[in-house]
Design a protein around this motif. Structure first.
Motif, PDB file in Angstrom:
ATOM      1  N   SER A 128       0.931  -1.275   0.098  1.00  6.30           N
ATOM      2  CA  SER A 128      -0.126   0.014  -0.055  1.00  6.30           C
ATOM      3  C   SER A 128       0.931   1.339   0.067  1.00  6.30           C
ATOM      4  O   SER A 128       2.187   1.190   0.217  1.00  6.30           O
ATOM      5  N   ALA A 129       0.222   2.190  -0.205  1.00  7.20           N
ATOM      6  CA  ALA A 129       1.057   3.656  -0.265  1.00  7.20           C
ATOM      7  C   ALA A 129       1.604   3.880   0.941  1.00  7.20           C
ATOM      8  O   ALA A 129       2.795   4.303   1.063  1.00  7.20           O
ATOM      9  N   GLY A 130       0.876   3.812   2.152  1.00  9.70           N
ATOM     10  CA  GLY A 130       1.391   4.056   3.451  1.00  9.70           C
ATOM     11  C   GLY A 130       2.823   3.056   3.833  1.00  9.70           C
ATOM     12  O   GLY A 130       3.837   3.423   4.170  1.00  9.70           O
ATOM     13  N   GLN A 131       2.453   1.668   3.405  1.00 13.09           N
ATOM     14  CA  GLN A 131       3.504   0.757   3.451  1.00 13.09           C
ATOM     15  C   GLN A 131       4.877   1.139   2.594  1.00 13.09           C
ATOM     16  O   GLN A 131       5.929   0.902   3.035  1.00 13.09           O
ATOM     17  N   GLN A 132       4.484   1.486   1.530  1.00  7.89           N
ATOM     18  CA  GLN A 132       5.821   2.038   0.644  1.00  7.89           C
ATOM     19  C   GLN A 132       6.503   3.223   1.341  1.00  7.89           C
ATOM     20  O   GLN A 132       7.874   3.276   1.221  1.00  7.89           O
ATOM     21  N   GLN A 133       5.760   4.151   1.788  1.00  9.44           N
ATOM     22  CA  GLN A 133       6.461   5.208   2.516  1.00  9.44           C
ATOM     23  C   GLN A 133       7.077   4.799   3.709  1.00  9.44           C
ATOM     24  O   GLN A 133       8.221   5.292   3.833  1.00  9.44           O
ATOM     25  N   ARG A 134       6.506   3.923   4.373  1.00 13.17           N
ATOM     26  CA  ARG A 134       7.428   3.327   5.525  1.00 13.17           C
ATOM     27  C   ARG A 134       8.640   2.568   5.012  1.00 13.17           C
ATOM     28  O   ARG A 134       9.644   2.390   5.680  1.00 13.17           O
ATOM     29  N   ASP A 151      10.452  14.963   1.659  1.00 16.18           N
ATOM     30  CA  ASP A 151       9.837  15.762   0.696  1.00 16.18           C
ATOM     31  C   ASP A 151       8.535  15.279   0.844  1.00 16.18           C
ATOM     32  O   ASP A 151       8.030  14.335   0.302  1.00 16.18           O
ATOM     33  N   GLU A 152       7.650  15.687   1.511  1.00 21.67           N
ATOM     34  CA  GLU A 152       6.200  15.837   1.849  1.00 21.67           C
ATOM     35  C   GLU A 152       5.869  14.357   2.105  1.00 21.67           C
ATOM     36  O   GLU A 152       5.040  13.621   1.373  1.00 21.67           O
ATOM     37  N   PRO A 153       6.382  13.997   3.273  1.00 17.17           N
ATOM     38  CA  PRO A 153       6.520  12.534   3.536  1.00 17.17           C
ATOM     39  C   PRO A 153       5.017  11.821   3.757  1.00 17.17           C
ATOM     40  O   PRO A 153       5.221  10.624   3.630  1.00 17.17           O
ATOM     41  N   THR A 154       4.012  12.871   4.140  1.00 18.06           N
ATOM     42  CA  THR A 154       2.735  11.902   4.458  1.00 18.06           C
ATOM     43  C   THR A 154       1.634  12.278   3.182  1.00 18.06           C
ATOM     44  O   THR A 154       0.624  12.207   3.513  1.00 18.06           O
ATOM     45  N   ALA A 155       2.257  13.045   2.281  1.00 20.95           N
ATOM     46  CA  ALA A 155       1.148  13.454   1.275  1.00 20.95           C
ATOM     47  C   ALA A 155       0.571  12.380   0.521  1.00 20.95           C
ATOM     48  O   ALA A 155       1.025  11.178   0.535  1.00 20.95           O
ATOM     49  N   SER A 156      -0.830  12.417   0.168  1.00 16.84           N
ATOM     50  CA  SER A 156      -1.633  11.544  -0.315  1.00 16.84           C
ATOM     51  C   SER A 156      -1.896  10.198   0.743  1.00 16.84           C
ATOM     52  O   SER A 156      -2.497   9.255   0.102  1.00 16.84           O
ATOM     53  N   LEU A 157      -1.501  10.392   1.951  1.00 19.22           N
ATOM     54  CA  LEU A 157      -1.715   9.028   2.805  1.00 19.22           C
ATOM     55  C   LEU A 157      -2.919   9.363   3.730  1.00 19.22           C
ATOM     56  O   LEU A 157      -3.280  10.337   3.814  1.00 19.22           O
TER      57      LEU A 157
END
Length: 233
Positions: A128-134, A151-157
């Motif tokens: 998921s997007a959140g998992q990819q960010q982690r 760079d905008e680490p939580t954008a679109s989450l």
């Protein structure tokens, strides 16, 4: 006075006829938590890349402490290789010439650190997007950087994923890691930053402690930005 880990002096960046950064003076000292704020197109992402050394300066200097600090950057939409989550983390360690057995151990610790140990064998691009960010944060943490640029680490989450990522960033800063992040989320800036830099049209108009930014006198442009009254160009 503590020597800066990395700094820009009178730094400007141009993309063709567009001046993206204009005469920036900014230094990062160990343990700081710096937030970059400003409207879209103000230069936040370019400043992060200039601090990392990813874009050439058209004027000015980028200086680093000796020995050179290790920097890592997490992009707004992190690129995932068509490999497992563990292999995505191990690649950066391989580029640092870390021995194979140590790479595997460090990668698994990094995945555990961000709550993805159970996903180690899954292809990163199906997360998921959140998992990819982690996972992107795990890749950065694994190389043990002195400075982490976000760079905008939580954008679109979604809200839950945002809380998870913010918690990880807060944990990294508690370990003494220097952080510089761009964000449109002013609540996030209050929670994570100790210092705020306000940018407009590539110029740095304010560089103040977080409490001052949200409660003290500021340039008119920054005040309008906080009130949501910054006019469209």
């Amino acid at each position: 006075m503590t020597a800066p880990l990395v700094e820009l002096r009178s730094a400007s960046v141009s993309f063709g006829p567009t001046l993206a950064l204009n005469g920036i003076d900014l230094a990062l000292v160990r343990g700081e938590r710096v937030a970059l704020v400003g409207a879209n197109g103000s230069g936040k992402s370019t400043l992060l890349r200039a601090m990392h050394g990813l874009v050439p300066l058209s004027q000015g200097q980028r200086l680093a402490d000796a020995p050179a600090p290790r920097l890592a950057m997490v992009f707004q939409r992190p690129f995932m290789l068509r490999l497992s989550a563990r292999a995505n983390v191990e690649l950066g360690l391989m580029l640092q010439r870390m021995p194979r057995t140590q790479r595997r151990e460090r990668a698994m610790r990094a995945l555990e650190r961000v709550g993805l140990l159970a996903e180690a064998g899954r292809i990163a691009r199906v997360l998921s997007a959140g998992q990819q960010q982690r996972l992107a944060l795990a890749r950065a943490w694994a190389v043990q950087p002195d400075v982490l640029l976000l760079d905008e680490p939580t954008a679109s989450l979604d809200p839950s994923a945002k809380r998870e990522v913010e918690s990880l960033i807060a944990d990294f800063t508690a370990q003494g890691m220097t952080i510089m992040l761009s964000s449109h989320n002013l609540g996030q800036v209050k929670r994570l930053a100790s210092r705020v830099v306000y940018l407009e049209h590539g110029r740095m108009l304010a560089d103040v402690p977080t409490d001052h930014f949200f409660g003290g006198p500021l340039p008119e442009e920054a005040t309008l930005f906080l009130k949501g009254q910054l006019p469209w160009d």
